[in-house]
Every structure is written in C-alpha cells, then in structure tokens.
Motif scaffolding. Structure first.
Motif, short mmCIF file in Angstrom:
data_model
loop_
_atom_site.label_atom_id
_atom_site.label_comp_id
_atom_site.label_asym_id
_atom_site.label_seq_id
_atom_site.Cartn_x
_atom_site.Cartn_y
_atom_site.Cartn_z
N ILE A 98 0.84 -1.20 0.00
CA ILE A 98 0.00 0.00 0.00
C ILE A 98 0.88 1.25 0.00
N ARG A 99 1.97 1.20 0.77
CA ARG A 99 2.91 2.33 0.80
C ARG A 99 3.51 2.55 -0.58
N THR A 118 0.97 3.91 -2.99
CA THR A 118 0.65 5.31 -2.70
C THR A 118 1.69 6.25 -3.29
N VAL A 155 0.74 9.12 -6.09
CA VAL A 155 0.91 10.56 -5.89
C VAL A 155 1.91 11.14 -6.88
N TYR A 214 3.17 15.89 -3.87
CA TYR A 214 3.77 14.58 -3.58
C TYR A 214 5.14 14.65 -2.94
#
Length: 294
Positions: free
Chosen positions: A238-239, A242, A246, A255
C-alpha cells in the motif's frame, strides 16, 4: 572569553524556522557575534542585542543579499522547505536560495559555510526534496570554501504527524513497524551546528539520544494522549502503491513531502546519538499545548 568568541562572526540564514531560532539562541548563549537575516525582520527582533545585527534580506532574491557577508567568517544556513508554498519550489529554495548565499559568501571571503541537509540525503537523491538539497551540497563542495554538511536524523517537530494521528486513538504504520529512527530536538542539534564552526569534519550525521522503532514512536504518541495502544499495520504494498499514485497524479508540491515521508519510513534511519531531550517529553508537552489550544 575563548578565542572563538573573539574572532568569529556568523551570518545565520533561516532563523525564523524550527531549527534556525535554536541556532540563533545558541550563538547568543556562546556569545558569538552574529548577523541574522530574515525576510520578515519583525519575527526575529527578539534575537537582537549586543553583537547581533538583524538584516532584512530574502535569500531567494540575490540583490537583497549584496554585502551581507562583509566581515563574516562563517555562514550557517538552515534554509529549506518541507512543503512547497508561495509559488516556490524545492529548487528555488533548497538549491537556488542557498546558492545565492554561497555566491555572496565567496565574494566576501567567508572562511566556512555550514549547511543543514538531512540524513542519507545522498542516498535518496531521487526524492524531490533531496534532489534540491544535494544539488546544493555538490555546489558547496566545489566552492573552494571550508564547509560542514549537517545530516540530522529528523527533527522532533517532524514527529508531530505521529501525534496528530494518535489524537484520533489509533496509529497506522506500514509493514511491521520494526524500523528504527532517532530524531533530534532543535536545541540539541543547534549545539552541534554551532560547534561545527571549529570542527574539521566535512559531514556530520547526528540524531537524538533514543533509538526508537516505529511501534515505539506510535506507543509514545498514544500515551501522550492517554489513549489505549492501538496500532494498525498496513501491508507495505500500500505504501509503494501510494508513492506511485501521488507521483503520477499530483504535482511535486503535493507529492514531495508524501514521497519523502513514505520512502524514509521503509528503512532504518539511525545516526550517532546526541543530546539531552527525549521525544517522550516532547510528545507530552505538545499534547498538553494542543489540549489548551482547543
């Protein structure tokens, strides 16, 4: 009075920031004559006094810096931005503004330039924030001036994100939370910066006295709010996703800080231990302040 106090004159840039005002206070404590430049001089008037000159200047506008380094032996710069604002980019501030100051220092025959970058900046040049900082480090190293690059391991003030999250009663971490860091208080870091005036070290990595895992950081933040210890561990994909999203769908203004935070959270960020201030005490004081300001 020691030799340093009688022969040094320091120009300080960045005195209105978190670290900069601590550096100014440390210069005062050590009785080192100083010139303090600020875009808004009224914000640093309290730092004025004997052997201290407040100068109205803007590091992003080189024409305002003409002559500021006359009679100066050492420049200390903590100029930099975490979040881009006022239409200014990381390259405008972290690189070009510091380069403007460096050029003026060279013209005036300044002996040494101390620059505050960040831990592992040379390893993470792909990040927007570090791209600008390390471009300036390259220019500083090629300048011919004596220099010291400070590489602090994050400020206590950067850890407020944990405290803000903990206020809601739960902290979210990526992975298992075992990666460690040792952020440092501005007052402790200021001492290292000022003492670097007489240091021969070219790069100084420094962190606070406590090596803390992300789980321990989250626990301290929750305890500061007197909350039960509730930590949710999210999958690391997920990191990574993400960061990709961004970078693809937002501007660098958005970002940059997210990319920076999420990248550094995926590894140990430890530097030599220094200082007397502990993050647990900082969290407690910040939580008390935030309660009063409700």
């Amino acid at each position: 009075m020691d030799t340093k106090q009688t022969t040094e004159t320091v120009l300080l840039a960045g005195a209105t920031g978190y670290l900069g005002h601590y550096i100014a206070e440390e210069l005062i404590r050590q009785n080192i004559p100083a010139k303090i430049i600020a875009r808004r001089p009224e914000k640093v008037e309290y730092l004025g006094g004997e052997n201290r000159e407040i100068i109205h200047a803007e590091v992003t506008r080189p024409e305002t810096l003409i002559g500021v380094c006359e009679g100066v032996t050492t420049v200390i710069s903590s100029i930099g931005i975490t979040r881009q604002k006022d239409g200014l980019t990381y390259m405008d501030v972290d690189y070009q503004a510091n380069l403007n100051l460096l050029n003026e220092a060279k013209k005036a025959g300044v002996r040494k330039f101390i620059y505050v970058s960040a831990i592992n900046g040379d390893k993470y040049r792909q990040l927007k924030i570090f791209q600008a900082k390390e471009a300036f480090v390259d220019a500083l190293k090629a300048s011919g001036l004596d220099y010291t690059v400070m590489r602090p391991n994050g400020f206590f003030s950067d850890m407020r994100d944990f405290l803000d999250m903990a206020k809601g009663g739960r902290v979210y971490l990526f992975g298992d939370g075992h990666y460690q860091m040792n952020p440092i208080h501005g007052e402790d870091l200021a001492k290292v910066c000022v003492n670097a005036i007489s240091s021969e070290e070219k790069e100084i990595a420094v962190g606070g006295p406590d090596n803390l895992s992300q789980n321990e950081l989250a626990t301290l933040a929750l305890k500061a709010w007197n909350k039960p210890i509730k930590i949710t561990h999210l999958p690391d994909w997920i990191r990574r996703m993400t960061i990709g999203l961004v970078r693809t769908f937002t501007s660098s203004k958005t970002y940059g800080p997210i990319e920076f935070f999420l990248t550094l959270m995926a590894d140990d960020q430890l530097a030599p231990n220094y200082g007397e201030h502990h993050l647990e005490d900082f969290f407690k004081k910040e939580a008390e302040r935030m309660r009063r300001e409700k």
